[in-house]
Design an enzyme around this catalytic site. Structure first.
Site, mmCIF file in Angstrom:
data_model
loop_
_atom_site.group_PDB
_atom_site.id
_atom_site.type_symbol
_atom_site.label_atom_id
_atom_site.label_comp_id
_atom_site.label_asym_id
_atom_site.label_seq_id
_atom_site.Cartn_x
_atom_site.Cartn_y
_atom_site.Cartn_z
ATOM 1 N N ASP A 63 -86.404 35.110 37.277
ATOM 2 C CA ASP A 63 -87.114 34.297 38.261
ATOM 3 C C ASP A 63 -87.875 33.267 37.451
ATOM 4 O O ASP A 63 -88.814 33.606 36.719
ATOM 5 C CB ASP A 63 -88.073 35.153 39.094
ATOM 6 C CG ASP A 63 -88.831 34.328 40.129
ATOM 7 O OD1 ASP A 63 -88.969 33.096 39.931
ATOM 8 O OD2 ASP A 63 -89.306 34.901 41.122
ATOM 9 N N ASN A 90 -80.897 24.829 35.926
ATOM 10 C CA ASN A 90 -80.253 24.420 37.185
ATOM 11 C C ASN A 90 -81.057 24.801 38.428
ATOM 12 O O ASN A 90 -80.935 24.141 39.457
ATOM 13 C CB ASN A 90 -78.853 25.059 37.226
ATOM 14 C CG ASN A 90 -78.205 24.927 38.587
ATOM 15 O OD1 ASN A 90 -77.648 23.898 38.926
ATOM 16 N ND2 ASN A 90 -78.287 25.991 39.396
ATOM 17 N N TYR A 168 -89.738 16.502 46.345
ATOM 18 C CA TYR A 168 -88.492 16.745 45.602
ATOM 19 C C TYR A 168 -88.189 15.561 44.669
ATOM 20 O O TYR A 168 -87.924 15.751 43.481
ATOM 21 C CB TYR A 168 -87.349 16.952 46.594
ATOM 22 C CG TYR A 168 -86.004 17.214 45.939
ATOM 23 C CD1 TYR A 168 -85.656 18.483 45.496
ATOM 24 C CD2 TYR A 168 -85.078 16.184 45.767
ATOM 25 C CE1 TYR A 168 -84.425 18.725 44.895
ATOM 26 C CE2 TYR A 168 -83.842 16.411 45.171
ATOM 27 C CZ TYR A 168 -83.521 17.689 44.740
ATOM 28 O OH TYR A 168 -82.313 17.932 44.145
ATOM 29 N N LYS A 172 -88.082 15.508 40.467
ATOM 30 C CA LYS A 172 -86.918 15.172 39.628
ATOM 31 C C LYS A 172 -87.225 13.997 38.703
ATOM 32 O O LYS A 172 -86.716 13.935 37.575
ATOM 33 C CB LYS A 172 -85.694 14.885 40.507
ATOM 34 C CG LYS A 172 -85.208 16.113 41.299
ATOM 35 C CD LYS A 172 -84.807 17.288 40.411
ATOM 36 C CE LYS A 172 -84.103 18.399 41.179
ATOM 37 N NZ LYS A 172 -83.753 19.553 40.333
ATOM 38 N N THR A 203 -73.621 22.077 49.155
ATOM 39 C CA THR A 203 -74.229 23.385 48.873
ATOM 40 C C THR A 203 -75.223 23.707 49.986
ATOM 41 O O THR A 203 -75.477 22.888 50.868
ATOM 42 C CB THR A 203 -75.008 23.380 47.530
ATOM 43 O OG1 THR A 203 -76.147 22.532 47.673
ATOM 44 C CG2 THR A 203 -74.167 22.933 46.361
#
Ligand code: NAP
Length: 245
Positions: A63, A90, A168, A172, A203
């Site tokens: 984790d 990832n 998000y 990144k 996904t």
């Protein structure tokens, strides 16, 4: 003999999506690949499927937001393998509410997003660096996103201009910025760190609405994971194409 067969890789967040496929493709290239998942049972279940395809895959519990879990994973890799050649960071989450304006996202969403996408990525990298430095030529791959491009977010008409999921996106951007810092530290060594955009991939993260299959989505990570000595350090790419920061 295939030079990859002596290599050990670890892919975080590998129990589904791009992560599982990255494990598959690295293992298909001959690399002994550790499939890391935050739940041990799930990691074992997915690893067994890949082993049934004849691939050199091993499950490991990790984790990325849990300090003790990171320490245990490092210890396990040290005991079993003594070094690590490839780390693919990832694991990632997207929590923004797309119906809200950039200024309206909750601070809770910002904090949780940064915990997983940024601070955990740095923590995992710091913890594995001693084992990566035991490799003849380690490769660290940070899975970022085109959505981290500040240049494209500031450019009306760019493909991402209207896609403002700020927690998000900014997480990144931070992954990209951190990659440049670590690349500087590694500049005079045989080791390399690069950041990639996997593509807009079908996904769970986008409810399967992506444009490309995971087979394509894993390729940028695999390419950077298997770079030879002439490859870049500190780059941001998609399928080898350089992207704007
Ligand atoms: P996904 O299908 O949602 O899978 C995310 C993976 O991350 C899952 O295996 C999840 O594990 C794992 N994860 C989340 N939190 C974790 C934690 N604390 N510890 C360990 N693992 C954790 O997403 P994906 O599309 O494959 O995304 C993979 C990477 O690509 C992410 O970094 C994402 O930001 C990036 N990316 C994706 C796209 C796209 O179009 N899909 C585009 C650009 C970038 P659980 O199953 O336990 O939740």
């Amino acid at each position: 003999m295939n030079a990859n067969t002596n290599k050990i890789a670890l892919v975080t967040g590998a129990t589904r999506g791009i992560g599982t496929e990255t494990v598959r493709q690295l293992a298909q290239a001959g690399v002994h690949t550790l499939l890391a998942g935050r739940k041990r049972d799930t990691a074992v279940e997915v690893a067994l499927k890949l082993q049934a395809e004849g691939l050199p895959v091993e499950a490991i519990e990790l984790d990325v937001t849990d300090e003790a879990s990171i320490a245990a994973a490092v210890e396990q890799v040290r005991t079993r393998h003594g070094h690590l050649d490839i780390l693919v960071n990832n694991a990632g989450i997207l929590l923004d509410d797309i119906s809200k304006a950039p200024s309206q996202q909750s601070l809770e969403a910002w904090r949780r997003t940064f915990d997983t996408n940024v601070f955990a990525l740095v923590a995992v990298t710091q913890a594995f660096l001693p084992l990566l430095r035991e490799s003849a030529a380690a490769r660290i791959v940070n899975v970022s996103s085109l959505l981290g491009s500040v240049t494209l977010h500031s450019q009306p008409g760019s493909p991402i201009y209207d896609f403002k999921v700020p927690a998000y996106n900014v997480s990144k951007s931070a992954v990209n910025a951190w990659t440049a810092q670590l690349a500087y530290e590694l500049r005079d060594t045989a080791h390399k760190v690069n950041t990639v955009h996997p593509g807009y991939v079908k996904t769970d993260m986008n409810g399967g609405e992506g444009e490309v299959e995971v087979s394509v989505g894993a390729q940028s990570s695999v390419q950077m994971a298997l770079l030879d000595a002439d490859g870049p350090n500190g780059s941001f790419t998609y399928l080898g194409e350089v992207l704007p920061w």
